[in-house]
Design an enzyme around this catalytic site. Structure first.
Site, PDB file in Angstrom:
ATOM      1  CB  CYS A   2      -0.901   0.022   1.226  1.00 30.36           C
ATOM      2  SG  CYS A   2      -1.864  -1.472   1.463  1.00 30.36           S
ATOM      3  NE  ARG A  27       4.801   1.186  -1.388  1.00 31.40           N
ATOM      4  CZ  ARG A  27       5.732   1.329  -0.454  1.00 31.40           C
ATOM      5  NH1 ARG A  27       6.865   1.902  -0.753  1.00 31.40           N
ATOM      6  NH2 ARG A  27       5.526   0.880   0.770  1.00 31.40           N
ATOM      7  CD1 TRP A  73      -1.624  -6.132  -3.378  1.00 30.58           C
ATOM      8  CD2 TRP A  73      -1.469  -6.955  -1.299  1.00 30.58           C
ATOM      9  NE1 TRP A  73      -1.310  -7.473  -3.479  1.00 30.58           N
ATOM     10  CE2 TRP A  73      -1.214  -8.001  -2.219  1.00 30.58           C
ATOM     11  CE3 TRP A  73      -1.431  -7.241   0.071  1.00 30.58           C
ATOM     12  CZ2 TRP A  73      -0.917  -9.296  -1.814  1.00 30.58           C
ATOM     13  CZ3 TRP A  73      -1.137  -8.531   0.467  1.00 30.58           C
ATOM     14  CH2 TRP A  73      -0.883  -9.536  -0.469  1.00 30.58           C
ATOM     15  CG  ASN A 107       0.304   1.971   3.700  1.00 31.12           C
ATOM     16  OD1 ASN A 107      -0.765   2.055   3.115  1.00 31.12           O
ATOM     17  ND2 ASN A 107       1.421   2.496   3.234  1.00 31.12           N
ATOM     18  N   GLY A 108      -0.767  -1.288   6.682  1.00 32.59           N
ATOM     19  CA  GLY A 108      -0.481  -2.185   7.791  1.00 32.59           C
ATOM     20  C   GLY A 108      -1.689  -3.014   8.183  1.00 32.59           C
ATOM     21  CD  GLU A 488      14.534 -15.278  -8.405  1.00 28.10           C
ATOM     22  OE1 GLU A 488      14.209 -14.184  -8.914  1.00 28.10           O
ATOM     23  OE2 GLU A 488      14.095 -15.663  -7.295  1.00 28.10           O
ATOM     24  CE  LYS A 492      12.109 -12.770 -10.373  1.00 26.46           C
ATOM     25  NZ  LYS A 492      11.644 -13.284  -9.114  1.00 26.46           N
ATOM     26  CD  GLU A 495       7.613 -13.488  -8.317  1.00 25.55           C
ATOM     27  OE1 GLU A 495       7.574 -12.874  -7.237  1.00 25.55           O
ATOM     28  OE2 GLU A 495       8.565 -13.369  -9.106  1.00 25.55           O
ATOM     29  CG  HIS A 511      14.908 -39.441  -3.946  1.00 24.66           C
ATOM     30  ND1 HIS A 511      15.003 -40.740  -3.510  1.00 24.66           N
ATOM     31  CD2 HIS A 511      16.186 -39.030  -4.202  1.00 24.66           C
ATOM     32  CE1 HIS A 511      16.269 -41.105  -3.483  1.00 24.66           C
ATOM     33  NE2 HIS A 511      17.012 -40.086  -3.899  1.00 24.66           N
ATOM     34  CE  LYS A 610      10.184  -4.468  -6.768  1.00 22.49           C
ATOM     35  NZ  LYS A 610      10.770  -5.589  -7.522  1.00 22.49           N
TER      36      LYS A 610
END
Length: 615
Positions: A2, A27, A73, A107-108, A488, A492, A495, A511, A610
């Site tokens: 946010c 963000r 968000w 925010n929070g 990684e 990506k 995402e 396995h 973000k």
């Protein structure tokens, strides 16, 4: 996550508020809004992009010198207009459905919102959203007695959780108040001394002011025309240093690229060059004045990070143990403080974070400190962040502003900084000879040119992406140092393309995950010419024997050739210990071009933010 922008001024600041929201779009958000004082409380809110909000503001002719704005968000309550910020307090009794006195953004997460909501409802307050934020605005309304700052002070005493708050009151139209606890908030001092600003990020104020005051944990601020006051968590007046911060808006320009993620992938040679600029020798002092003493005293390393930063820490573990000979533990920051661990006061606690405000990583750092582990160091991209202020030592990467939610250049610059840390620790422990130092420094100076050569492989990666765009699952394999790079690469892809992808150490294939391999599940393999390449070839044969299709990133001398069901991209050269920085780039490009082919919102993937400033 946010974003907040707020101001009190003698001019119309609505365009500045909305422009600030645009600069905070990177963000991540799913709704946005602005509220102003104009003979009362007025606002515009949208579940679309900020550009749509701009149209509302223009249509409604919103103009004022006092206002607050927000990108949200969703945490509590779905992405819907009635849940979007700013929130207004409501009257009680007969006036319950009319706007009250206070407008607020937040925010929070307020952890005791249910308890506070019940108490406020008992007083007659009516809630129009599912958010925890609406509790704060009604609470401040209930406590208001002619002084908004006093109402904020009283309200924050009752709040449990994390917050950055900005609010104004219709009865005091030239005043905005704010508070922060666990979520970032800055104050911008206006250039002509007649206005002041609040924001969650200096980027929001680029071009408006470069005079920035960073509020500390627990601070509250009272802003009026041309003046401001700050008090600490004990409600004592304090002076916070005003710093000149160049948060250039040009950093957010897209230029010739189609998406920010593509731009940032291609900025990596420059970002690595900037991060390593001026380094002519390895010395602990690269990490701070106290680093020589700290490095001599420590006997192990504990790395705390989340997401992509966690994977950079996983790669660093291989370097730290093989080159510096230092036992290293890597912890997911969001889990670390919720388990019983064995603290070691002689461990160097290393946090890795792009923003320096990641709530889980900050909380993990504070938990480690509470256990007596006070030797702390951060690898961070923001020199003014809370993480840098709270750690004893720091190395600032110079990736520049990263707009795309899926991190690229932040990751590779973290790796570069962690490799430097490895060499500095190795030197302090007497495990780095002059010849080895010279060899490593030469390899690091070559990184920007090597990255340019890898970026030239983009056309071959695009051909792979055309195949991947048709798939719904993918498997990534790596061995040793390149297992974190496989992790990684899978992250990506999932995402931004929304393809289910997972990564495994290649030796674990038999396995379990081999049961999933079919021609409909491509298998990406990172195959540098290292000591494990022959074993990796055996793992690849296991895939081929089950009808799987392989996509291999191979060094030129691995003798892996393309064939039926086997697609090979040859890396320009073998990079040794630094090979993770180069092998990850084609995986970034693969995710990017696959997402483009599938038509997803590359820079703003669904449900992701973000900067994750809530737990």
């Amino acid at each position: 996550m946010c974003g907040i922008v707020a101001s009190v001024s003698t001019r119309n600041i609505v365009p500045i508020l909305v422009q600030g929201l645009q600069r905070l779009e990177y963000r991540g958000y799913d709704s946005c809004g602005v509220a102003i004082y104009a003979d009362g409380l007025k606002r515009a809110r949208s579940t679309s992009r900020v550009t749509e909000l701009m149209e509302q503001v223009s249509s409604d002719k919103l103009e004022s010198g006092t206002g607050i704005a927000h990108t949200r968000w969703a945490t509590h309550g779905a992405p819907a207009v009635h849940n979007a910020h700013p929130h207004f307090s409501h009257g009680t009794g007969e006036a319950a459905n009319k706007p009250g006195k206070v407008a607020l953004v937040h925010n929070g997460i307020i952890e005791n919102h249910d308890e506070l909501r019940a108490a406020l409802q008992a007083k007659g307050y009516v809630f129009s959203s599912q958010t925890d934020t609406e509790v704060i605005v009604h609470l401040m309304d209930s406590l208001y007695d002619g002084d908004l700052f006093e109402a904020l002070k009283a309200a924050t005493r009752q709040l449990h959780g994390a917050y950055a708050i900005a609010a104004f009151c219709k009865d005091e139209p030239h005043r905005v108040v704010g508070a922060r606890a666990g979520s970032p908030l800055i104050l911008g001092v206006g250039k002509d001394k007649t206005e002041n600003f609040l924001a969650s990020d200096a980027m929001a104020l680029a071009g408006v002011t470069d005079q920035i005051l960073y509020l500390e944990e627990g601070d509250l601020v009272d802003m009026q025309l041309g003046k401001y006051w700050v008090i600490d968590r004990e409600h004592k007046a304090v002076q916070r240093e005003v710093k000149t911060v160049q948060a250039h808006s040009g950093a957010a320009e897209l230029g010739p690229y189609r998406h920010y993620m593509q731009k940032e992938i291609f900025e990596q040679p420059r970002a690595i060059g900037d991060t390593l600029e001026g380094i002519t020798g390895i010395t602990p002092e690269l990490f701070g004045d106290e680093a020589f003493r700290v490095f001599k005293d420590i006997d192990s390393v504990l790395i705390l990070a989340c997401g992509t930063s966690y994977y950079s820490g996983c790669a660093a573990k291989y370097w730290l143990e093989s080159i510096a000979g230092i036992p290293t533990q890597v912890e997911v920051a969001s889990e670390y403080r919720y388990r019983t661990s064995v603290p070691n006061p002689r461990s160097l606690v290393v946090t890795i974070t792009q923003s320096g405000e990641t709530a889980d990583t900050l909380a993990a750092l504070r938990h480690a400190q509470s256990l007596g582990m006070t030797q702390t160091l951060t690898i961070c991209n923001v020199s003014t962040s809370a993480m840098v202020r709270e750690c004893k030592l720091a190395y600032i990467t110079r990736a520049g502003v990263e707009i795309g939610v899926a991190s690229t250049k932040a990751f590779t610059t973290q790796l570069a900084a962690l490799f430097l840390l490895t060499l500095a620790l190795a030197q302090s422990k007497g495990k780095l000879s002059d010849e080895e130092e010279a060899t490593h420094l030469k390899a690091m100076r070559h990184l920007p040119a090597a990255l340019q050569a890898v970026l030239a492989l983009e056309p071959q990666v695009i051909a792979w992406a055309e195949d991947f765009a048709k798939m719904e699952n993918a498997l990534f394999l790596g061995r040793g140092l390149h297992y974190p790079i496989a992790l990684e690469g899978a992250l990506k892809l999932k995402e931004i393309s929304y393809i289910h992808a997972e990564a495994y150490p290649a030796g674990e294939l038999k396995h379990g995950p081999l049961a999933l391999v079919t021609s409909a599940m491509p298998v990406v393999t990172v195959a540098p010419n290292d000591s494990l390449v022959e074993k990796l070839k055996s793992n690849m044969q296991e895939v081929r024997a089950r009808g799987g299709v392989l996509y291999v990133l191979a060094d030129a001398d691995t003798k892996i050739a393309s064939g039926d069901g086997l697609h090979v991209i040859r890396m320009p050269e073998h990079y040794g210990a630094l090979s993770p920085l180069l092998h990850v780039v084609p995986l970034q490009l693969l995710a990017y071009h696959t997402a483009v082919a599938r038509g997803t919102d590359v820079d703003k993937p669904r449900n992701l933010a973000k900067s994750v400033t809530v737990e």
